[in-house]
Enzyme design. Structure first.
Site, PDB file in Angstrom:
ATOM      1  N   THR A   8       0.738  -1.117   0.143  1.00  0.00           N
ATOM      2  CA  THR A   8      -0.096   0.049  -0.002  1.00  0.00           C
ATOM      3  C   THR A   8       0.793   1.398   0.075  1.00  0.00           C
ATOM      4  OG1 THR A   8      -1.688   1.207   1.104  1.00  0.00           O
ATOM      5  CG2 THR A   8      -0.227  -0.125   2.582  1.00  0.00           C
ATOM      6  N   ASP A  68      -7.868  -4.855   0.967  1.00  0.00           N
ATOM      7  CA  ASP A  68      -8.767  -3.870   0.561  1.00  0.00           C
ATOM      8  C   ASP A  68      -9.789  -3.631   1.465  1.00  0.00           C
ATOM      9  OD1 ASP A  68      -9.533  -2.067  -1.870  1.00  0.00           O
ATOM     10  OD2 ASP A  68     -10.735  -3.462  -2.251  1.00  0.00           O
TER      11      ASP A  68
END
Length: 192
Positions: A8, A68
């Protein structure tokens, strides 16, 4: 000791994941990711988490951990769901939850849940698990901690928003904590 890359570019997520995974994962190292961002075109949280983990694994050669996550609101048919981060057409947290509050104006059923899919990709090894944190959407933001939809989400059984929880309180019970807790069990099986 294994080095895992956290797939990320979101600094808030990196910090949160290091807190969540740190003690649970043991003597393994967690490093940030500076590679290209893949196109998240999956139709589920799990699919998008795997897309991110595959990209980070391919770029670094390290086992990659990704997630996610988003908020799913019952009255909106599960929206914003996988589109949570860009719900207002921007990547701005305030814009996103302001749009959500506007869409729920006058709606009595404010039931919602935070959803997180956590994934690992290490070569041919791929797995994804899900964590869910039920609650409801408030009528106005409250609290200064957290990010995303935290100021407008009240977890089930609590009288405060998730943005009113300390980071340690949130990381003990959140959707991410639940998903990554399940993922850690699998990581221990694979990496000791």
């Amino acid at each position: 000791m294994t080095t895992f890359v956290l797939a990320t570019h979101n600094a808030h997520k990196v910090e949160e994941l290091r807190r969540i995974l740190g003690e649970r994962l043991g003597p393994h190292e967690l490093v940030g990711y500076d590679g290209p961002e893949p196109v998240e075109d999956g139709d589920t949280f799990e699919a998008n988490a795997l897309i991110k983990a595959r990209a980070a694994n391919a770029h670094t050669g390290l086992p990659a951990i990704a997630d996610d996550s988003g908020i799913a609101v019952v009255a909106l048919g599960g929206a914003p769901g996988i589109h949570s981060a860009r719900y207002a057409g921007t990547r701005d947290d305030v814009d996103n939850y302001t749009r959500l509050l506007a869409e729920l104006d006058g709606v009595a059923d404010r039931a919602a849940e935070f959803v997180c899919a956590a994934a690992l990709v290490d070569g041919d090894t791929e797995l994804a698990v899900r964590g869910v944190w039920p609650g409801e959407v408030l009528t106005a933001p409250s609290g200064a901690h957290g990010f995303g939809y935290d100021p407008v989400f009240r977890p089930e059984g609590l009288e405060v928003s998730s943005a009113e929880l300390t980071p340690d309180e949130k990381n003990a019970v959140s959707h991410r904590a639940r998903a990554f807790g399940a993922l850690v069990e699998r990581l221990r099986e694979l990496y000791g």
